[in-house]
Design a protein around this motif. Structure first.
Motif, PDB file in Angstrom:
ATOM      1  N   ALA A   1       0.820  -1.212   0.000  1.00 44.24           N
ATOM      2  CA  ALA A   1       0.000   0.000   0.000  1.00 44.24           C
ATOM      3  C   ALA A   1       0.852   1.261   0.000  1.00 44.24           C
ATOM      4  CB  ALA A   1      -0.939  -0.010   1.201  1.00 44.24           C
ATOM      5  N   VAL A   2       1.986   1.228   0.671  1.00 42.52           N
ATOM      6  CA  VAL A   2       2.876   2.393   0.670  1.00 42.52           C
ATOM      7  C   VAL A   2       3.434   2.616  -0.735  1.00 42.52           C
ATOM      8  CG1 VAL A   2       5.119   3.230   1.501  1.00 42.52           C
ATOM      9  CG2 VAL A   2       3.449   2.329   3.112  1.00 42.52           C
ATOM     10  N   GLN A   3       3.743   1.539  -1.439  1.00 41.26           N
ATOM     11  CA  GLN A   3       4.241   1.679  -2.810  1.00 41.26           C
ATOM     12  C   GLN A   3       3.170   2.249  -3.735  1.00 41.26           C
ATOM     13  OE1 GLN A   3       5.569  -2.283  -3.692  1.00 41.26           O
ATOM     14  NE2 GLN A   3       7.559  -1.994  -2.709  1.00 41.26           N
ATOM     15  N   GLN A   4       1.901   1.908  -3.483  1.00 42.39           N
ATOM     16  CA  GLN A   4       0.804   2.398  -4.327  1.00 42.39           C
ATOM     17  C   GLN A   4       0.308   3.778  -3.904  1.00 42.39           C
ATOM     18  OE1 GLN A   4      -2.279  -0.553  -4.098  1.00 42.39           O
ATOM     19  NE2 GLN A   4      -1.827  -1.287  -6.173  1.00 42.39           N
ATOM     20  N   ASP A   5       0.036   3.936  -2.602  1.00 39.43           N
ATOM     21  CA  ASP A   5      -0.658   5.127  -2.110  1.00 39.43           C
ATOM     22  C   ASP A   5       0.229   6.106  -1.363  1.00 39.43           C
ATOM     23  OD1 ASP A   5      -2.937   3.854  -3.093  1.00 39.43           O
ATOM     24  OD2 ASP A   5      -3.347   2.900  -1.161  1.00 39.43           O
ATOM     25  N   GLY A   6       1.467   5.776  -1.151  1.00 39.03           N
ATOM     26  CA  GLY A   6       2.348   6.654  -0.403  1.00 39.03           C
ATOM     27  C   GLY A   6       2.104   6.546   1.092  1.00 39.03           C
ATOM     28  N   PHE A   7       2.242   7.662   1.779  1.00 34.87           N
ATOM     29  CA  PHE A   7       2.162   7.705   3.240  1.00 34.87           C
ATOM     30  C   PHE A   7       0.842   7.155   3.774  1.00 34.87           C
ATOM     31  CE2 PHE A   7       1.278   9.933   7.261  1.00 34.87           C
ATOM     32  CZ  PHE A   7       2.388   9.522   7.985  1.00 34.87           C
ATOM     33  N   LEU A   8      -0.237   7.398   3.083  1.00 35.29           N
ATOM     34  CA  LEU A   8      -1.549   6.925   3.533  1.00 35.29           C
ATOM     35  C   LEU A   8      -1.616   5.398   3.596  1.00 35.29           C
ATOM     36  CD1 LEU A   8      -4.330   7.925   4.398  1.00 35.29           C
ATOM     37  CD2 LEU A   8      -5.038   7.784   2.015  1.00 35.29           C
ATOM     38  N   GLY A   9      -0.804   4.727   2.811  1.00 35.41           N
ATOM     39  CA  GLY A   9      -0.774   3.274   2.811  1.00 35.41           C
ATOM     40  C   GLY A   9      -0.344   2.667   4.133  1.00 35.41           C
ATOM     41  N   ILE A  10       0.379   3.431   4.952  1.00 35.62           N
ATOM     42  CA  ILE A  10       0.773   2.955   6.280  1.00 35.62           C
ATOM     43  C   ILE A  10      -0.466   2.618   7.104  1.00 35.62           C
ATOM     44  CG2 ILE A  10       1.870   3.624   8.458  1.00 35.62           C
ATOM     45  CD1 ILE A  10       3.774   5.368   6.813  1.00 35.62           C
ATOM     46  N   PHE A  11      -1.494   3.404   6.952  1.00 35.37           N
ATOM     47  CA  PHE A  11      -2.698   3.233   7.775  1.00 35.37           C
ATOM     48  C   PHE A  11      -3.719   2.281   7.152  1.00 35.37           C
ATOM     49  CE2 PHE A  11      -1.009   7.536   8.439  1.00 35.37           C
ATOM     50  CZ  PHE A  11      -0.620   7.407   9.763  1.00 35.37           C
ATOM     51  N   THR A  12      -3.723   2.153   5.835  1.00 30.12           N
ATOM     52  CA  THR A  12      -4.758   1.356   5.183  1.00 30.12           C
ATOM     53  C   THR A  12      -4.294  -0.016   4.713  1.00 30.12           C
ATOM     54  OG1 THR A  12      -4.261   2.342   3.015  1.00 30.12           O
ATOM     55  CG2 THR A  12      -5.942   3.430   4.364  1.00 30.12           C
ATOM     56  N   GLY A  13      -3.015  -0.181   4.439  1.00 24.83           N
ATOM     57  CA  GLY A  13      -2.511  -1.409   3.833  1.00 24.83           C
ATOM     58  C   GLY A  13      -2.700  -2.641   4.679  1.00 24.83           C
ATOM     59  N   GLY A  14      -2.396  -2.541   5.958  1.00 23.95           N
ATOM     60  CA  GLY A  14      -2.530  -3.690   6.838  1.00 23.95           C
ATOM     61  C   GLY A  14      -3.962  -4.153   6.972  1.00 23.95           C
ATOM     62  N   LEU A  15      -4.865  -3.196   7.066  1.00 21.09           N
ATOM     63  CA  LEU A  15      -6.285  -3.559   7.206  1.00 21.09           C
ATOM     64  C   LEU A  15      -6.825  -4.185   5.926  1.00 21.09           C
ATOM     65  CD1 LEU A  15      -7.670  -0.540   9.241  1.00 21.09           C
ATOM     66  CD2 LEU A  15      -7.255  -2.865  10.032  1.00 21.09           C
ATOM     67  N   LYS A  16      -6.407  -3.662   4.784  1.00 23.84           N
ATOM     68  CA  LYS A  16      -6.853  -4.244   3.518  1.00 23.84           C
ATOM     69  C   LYS A  16      -6.345  -5.671   3.360  1.00 23.84           C
ATOM     70  CE  LYS A  16      -7.253  -0.017   0.783  1.00 23.84           C
ATOM     71  NZ  LYS A  16      -6.660   0.746  -0.335  1.00 23.84           N
TER      72      LYS A  16
END
Length: 118
Positions: free
Chosen positions: A77-92
């Protein structure tokens, strides 16, 4: 052969956890959290992916697999969305497992009644 690999690796994780419970003063909750952190760490150094490919469900179902999957989701998610991926990637990445755990807990609470320890 896949079943044997899964059984041996998953059983080894359980054996280590049981030894930690029996021989140390660690609480089960601390051991479970340690397993999740260990999965994240082993995934970060590149050890867990080959283990998961070798053992299948024996490595992906235990809590170490949850930690590995969580970290992998954050990385993607960090590779796709940048900083916001830190918060959303794990949950997804772990949404299916989290939903199954919540549904199983709800079902168990509807079927069984709590009792006092006394």
């Amino acid at each position: 052969m896949d079943y044997l690999k899964a059984f041996l690796v998953g059983g080894l994780f359980c054996l280590i956890g049981q030894i930690l419970i029996d021989k140390t003063k660690l609480t089960p909750a601390r051991i479970l959290v340690s397993y999740v952190v260990l999965g994240v760490f082993l995934g970060a150094v590149g050890i867990y992916k080959p283990l998961a490919e070798f053992a299948g469900a024996g490595a992906t179902v235990p809590l170490t697999g949850f930690g590995y999957n969580l970290a992998r989701g954050v990385k993607e998610a960090v590779q796709q969305d940048g900083f916001l991926g830190i918060f959303t990637g794990g949950l997804k990445a772990c949404a299916g497992g989290i939903a199954a755990a919540v549904a199983a807990g709800l079902l168990a609470s509807l079927i069984f009644r709590t009792k006092d320890k006394s």
